[in-house]
Write a protein that holds these residues in place. Sequence first.
Motif, PDB file in Angstrom:
ATOM      1  N   VAL A   1       0.835  -1.207   0.000  1.00  0.00           N
ATOM      2  CA  VAL A   1       0.000   0.000   0.000  1.00  0.00           C
ATOM      3  C   VAL A   1       0.868   1.253   0.000  1.00  0.00           C
ATOM      4  CG1 VAL A   1      -1.598   1.361   1.418  1.00  0.00           C
ATOM      5  CG2 VAL A   1      -2.004  -1.080   1.076  1.00  0.00           C
ATOM      6  N   ALA A   2       1.866   1.284   0.858  1.00  0.00           N
ATOM      7  CA  ALA A   2       2.726   2.464   0.966  1.00  0.00           C
ATOM      8  C   ALA A   2       3.540   2.692  -0.301  1.00  0.00           C
ATOM      9  CB  ALA A   2       3.646   2.327   2.175  1.00  0.00           C
ATOM     10  N   LEU A   3       4.137   1.619  -0.828  1.00  0.00           N
ATOM     11  CA  LEU A   3       5.018   1.776  -1.985  1.00  0.00           C
ATOM     12  C   LEU A   3       4.270   2.287  -3.209  1.00  0.00           C
ATOM     13  CD1 LEU A   3       7.419  -1.327  -1.859  1.00  0.00           C
ATOM     14  CD2 LEU A   3       7.860   1.019  -1.132  1.00  0.00           C
ATOM     15  N   LEU A   4       3.040   1.832  -3.420  1.00  0.00           N
ATOM     16  CA  LEU A   4       2.285   2.280  -4.593  1.00  0.00           C
ATOM     17  C   LEU A   4       2.092   3.791  -4.582  1.00  0.00           C
ATOM     18  CD1 LEU A   4      -0.440  -0.513  -4.845  1.00  0.00           C
ATOM     19  CD2 LEU A   4       1.469  -0.138  -6.422  1.00  0.00           C
ATOM     20  N   ALA A   5       1.661   4.319  -3.451  1.00  0.00           N
ATOM     21  CA  ALA A   5       1.438   5.761  -3.353  1.00  0.00           C
ATOM     22  C   ALA A   5       2.746   6.533  -3.397  1.00  0.00           C
ATOM     23  CB  ALA A   5       0.667   6.082  -2.076  1.00  0.00           C
ATOM     24  N   GLU A   6       3.758   6.031  -2.690  1.00  0.00           N
ATOM     25  CA  GLU A   6       5.054   6.714  -2.673  1.00  0.00           C
ATOM     26  C   GLU A   6       5.672   6.747  -4.060  1.00  0.00           C
ATOM     27  OE1 GLU A   6       6.369   5.609   1.922  1.00  0.00           O
ATOM     28  OE2 GLU A   6       6.788   4.214   0.287  1.00  0.00           O
ATOM     29  N   PHE A   7       5.526   5.648  -4.799  1.00  0.00           N
ATOM     30  CA  PHE A   7       6.104   5.576  -6.144  1.00  0.00           C
ATOM     31  C   PHE A   7       5.486   6.620  -7.059  1.00  0.00           C
ATOM     32  CE2 PHE A   7       5.766   3.607 -10.463  1.00  0.00           C
ATOM     33  CZ  PHE A   7       7.105   3.716 -10.815  1.00  0.00           C
TER      34      PHE A   7
ATOM     35  N   LEU B   1      -0.478   0.584 -13.030  1.00  0.00           N
ATOM     36  CA  LEU B   1      -1.893   0.931 -13.019  1.00  0.00           C
ATOM     37  C   LEU B   1      -2.409   1.101 -11.594  1.00  0.00           C
ATOM     38  CD1 LEU B   1      -3.098  -1.476 -15.858  1.00  0.00           C
ATOM     39  CD2 LEU B   1      -2.797   1.015 -16.009  1.00  0.00           C
ATOM     40  N   ALA B   2      -1.958   0.213 -10.704  1.00  0.00           N
ATOM     41  CA  ALA B   2      -2.375   0.327  -9.307  1.00  0.00           C
ATOM     42  C   ALA B   2      -1.810   1.591  -8.668  1.00  0.00           C
ATOM     43  CB  ALA B   2      -1.932  -0.915  -8.531  1.00  0.00           C
ATOM     44  N   ALA B   3      -0.572   1.924  -8.991  1.00  0.00           N
ATOM     45  CA  ALA B   3       0.037   3.133  -8.442  1.00  0.00           C
ATOM     46  C   ALA B   3      -0.667   4.380  -8.963  1.00  0.00           C
ATOM     47  CB  ALA B   3       1.523   3.175  -8.781  1.00  0.00           C
ATOM     48  N   GLU B   4      -0.970   4.386 -10.233  1.00  0.00           N
ATOM     49  CA  GLU B   4      -1.650   5.543 -10.820  1.00  0.00           C
ATOM     50  C   GLU B   4      -3.021   5.758 -10.180  1.00  0.00           C
ATOM     51  OE1 GLU B   4      -2.560   8.851 -13.095  1.00  0.00           O
ATOM     52  OE2 GLU B   4      -0.641   7.918 -12.593  1.00  0.00           O
ATOM     53  N   ASN B   5      -3.608   4.700  -9.671  1.00  0.00           N
ATOM     54  CA  ASN B   5      -4.931   4.779  -9.063  1.00  0.00           C
ATOM     55  C   ASN B   5      -4.904   5.338  -7.637  1.00  0.00           C
ATOM     56  OD1 ASN B   5      -7.742   4.316  -9.470  1.00  0.00           O
ATOM     57  ND2 ASN B   5      -7.638   2.520  -8.137  1.00  0.00           N
ATOM     58  N   THR B   6      -3.701   5.575  -7.091  1.00  0.00           N
ATOM     59  CA  THR B   6      -3.589   6.142  -5.744  1.00  0.00           C
ATOM     60  C   THR B   6      -3.730   7.659  -5.800  1.00  0.00           C
ATOM     61  OG1 THR B   6      -1.174   6.363  -5.852  1.00  0.00           O
ATOM     62  CG2 THR B   6      -2.053   4.269  -5.032  1.00  0.00           C
ATOM     63  N   SER B   7      -3.958   8.258  -4.648  1.00  0.00           N
ATOM     64  CA  SER B   7      -4.163   9.714  -4.621  1.00  0.00           C
ATOM     65  C   SER B   7      -3.391  10.345  -3.459  1.00  0.00           C
ATOM     66  CB  SER B   7      -5.644  10.041  -4.528  1.00  0.00           C
ATOM     67  OG  SER B   7      -6.246   9.353  -3.435  1.00  0.00           O
ATOM     68  N   GLY B   8      -2.142   9.963  -3.326  1.00  0.00           N
ATOM     69  CA  GLY B   8      -1.293  10.575  -2.317  1.00  0.00           C
ATOM     70  C   GLY B   8      -1.234   9.775  -1.031  1.00  0.00           C
ATOM     71  N   ILE B   9      -0.609  10.353  -0.030  1.00  0.00           N
ATOM     72  CA  ILE B   9      -0.456   9.705   1.271  1.00  0.00           C
ATOM     73  C   ILE B   9      -1.635  10.125   2.153  1.00  0.00           C
ATOM     74  CG2 ILE B   9       1.036   9.348   3.273  1.00  0.00           C
ATOM     75  CD1 ILE B   9       2.221   8.329   0.657  1.00  0.00           C
ATOM     76  N   GLY B  10      -2.631   9.247   2.193  1.00  0.00           N
ATOM     77  CA  GLY B  10      -3.808   9.508   3.011  1.00  0.00           C
ATOM     78  C   GLY B  10      -3.806   8.655   4.258  1.00  0.00           C
ATOM     79  N   ALA B  11      -4.978   8.513   4.851  1.00  0.00           N
ATOM     80  CA  ALA B  11      -5.092   7.776   6.112  1.00  0.00           C
ATOM     81  C   ALA B  11      -4.658   6.325   5.951  1.00  0.00           C
ATOM     82  CB  ALA B  11      -6.532   7.855   6.621  1.00  0.00           C
ATOM     83  N   THR B  12      -5.025   5.711   4.832  1.00  0.00           N
ATOM     84  CA  THR B  12      -4.671   4.307   4.613  1.00  0.00           C
ATOM     85  C   THR B  12      -3.164   4.128   4.514  1.00  0.00           C
ATOM     86  OG1 THR B  12      -6.767   3.916   3.459  1.00  0.00           O
ATOM     87  CG2 THR B  12      -4.991   2.320   3.092  1.00  0.00           C
TER      88      THR B  12
ATOM     89  N   ALA C   1      -0.441   2.265   7.017  1.00  0.00           N
ATOM     90  CA  ALA C   1       0.482   1.224   6.544  1.00  0.00           C
ATOM     91  C   ALA C   1       1.913   1.537   6.952  1.00  0.00           C
ATOM     92  CB  ALA C   1       0.370   1.094   5.023  1.00  0.00           C
ATOM     93  N   ILE C   2       2.301   2.802   6.833  1.00  0.00           N
ATOM     94  CA  ILE C   2       3.661   3.205   7.203  1.00  0.00           C
ATOM     95  C   ILE C   2       3.860   3.045   8.705  1.00  0.00           C
ATOM     96  CG2 ILE C   2       5.242   5.172   7.333  1.00  0.00           C
ATOM     97  CD1 ILE C   2       3.934   6.131   4.652  1.00  0.00           C
ATOM     98  N   ALA C   3       2.849   3.425   9.483  1.00  0.00           N
ATOM     99  CA  ALA C   3       2.941   3.266  10.942  1.00  0.00           C
ATOM    100  C   ALA C   3       3.029   1.788  11.322  1.00  0.00           C
ATOM    101  CB  ALA C   3       1.727   3.907  11.605  1.00  0.00           C
TER     102      ALA C   3
END
Length: 510
Positions: free
Chosen positions: A354-360, A404-415, A419-421
Amino acid sequence: MAVMSSSSFRRCFLLLLLLDASRAFELQEATIDSIQRAFAAGNLTSRELVESYLDRIRSLNALLLAVIEVNPAALQEADAADRERLSGRGGFLHGVPVLLKDNIATHGGDGLNTTAGSFALLGSSAPRVDAGVVRRLRRAGAVVLGKANMAEWANFRSFVAPSSWSARGGQARNPYVLSASPCGSSSGSAISAAANLAAVTLGTETDGSIICPSHLNSVVGIKPTVGLTSRAGVIPISPRQDSIGPLCRTVADAVRVLDVIVGFDKDDAAATRAASKYIPAGGYRQFLKVDGLVGKRIGILRRFFNFSSDSSYKNAVFESHFDTMRQKGAILIDNLEVANSSIILDVNQSGEAVALLAEFKLALNSYLSDLSSSPVKSLADVIEFNNQHSAEERLDEFGQPIFLAAENTSGIGATERSAIARMSQLSKQGLEKLMAEKRLDAVVAATSNAATIFAIGGYPAISVPAGYGGDGIPFGLCFGGLRGSEPKLIEMAYGFEQATLVRKPPSFRE
């Protein structure tokens, strides 16, 4: 019988020394020390050394596909190094050729591309003169020999593409057993070091990308504490996990490179400032100690010594290594377990996926938008490029589901924050707690099996050659520790290497 004068004797003695030095230098398995001795003796120039490596690349690269392109300015850089040497300039890396993984940018003046193995970035230009680590290499006088092949986009495009394939570079091959995997994503760097295509190489790691190819290609790989080396000018996956490190044939060479590339960089200010506190006064070379194992408390992570092939043979090899380490003064604590290892190793349960997709997406869009010129300016552009060039990028075969999964993310949100925590908590309750309770200096694992434990915590690790299976495929031993523990890891890795001297040149067998 005539008696030789003292001056004549000295001249003859010096001549014999020079002749001996000339015979002693060989390109095969050359070290930074042997190269510098040959430079100092006057029987090797940087130009001759670069020409020799270029000849070797021309001879072997069609077989190995380890080098994606050579630097058209390499000989001019070598000539400049030779002129500087005549004026008194020197240093460990001065005049030494270095291959860079193809996600590490260089200035446009040398004619090299930086593409992460993808046609999408062919012809792009970086805005800065060089990546942060490359600036440091050039200041030390190193010669950029070229770019090494890699898993395309650091193996973060497809679930099924080989971890050592790229559209630009093709399928890189293991120099020991050509049909075996060389692993990735720093495959070209590891292969090039193993096959003596360069003096030293640089790779990058997000999760196993230095440690895995190091162990499968019988080279030494150092994955530094995150932030110890600058990521500026490097095509990213995750600023939280990305690290740049050396892949070399010896621990000493890897450490000499590490000494050059660590330190603060204003273009990666937050991470490099935070990690700078770990850099020891006097650098890392002081920890190259033959007796580096003496008194070290090392935990054996037994679950990471399970093998799918040659299990009895490999187990015997590692038991022999453990005996050697004990004989050299190490205190081994056996049968240890990192809490929640199964969760950590599952990227979905740990939160890493989850974290890597958004971070990428965030990091790549930032990198691409900052380029002076580029065919693509965002992850969405890269996806569309692949759609338009599906044959070259083998889209029908490998797809781009991670993109495609990464493009579907919208930044570092609550989810993503959750995951990072979660990963931070897993690290604290896992490796950090184990090392504190058992008072460990390091843990050891076979091959790259524990890479994810080191990855999600930003911890350092060093892979050292440990043996060769019945099939001839190399395997390594990985020393890992907590953030900033490079001095202890270097002592242990060097002590182990010098006690075992496992590495041998590749055989290029099918």
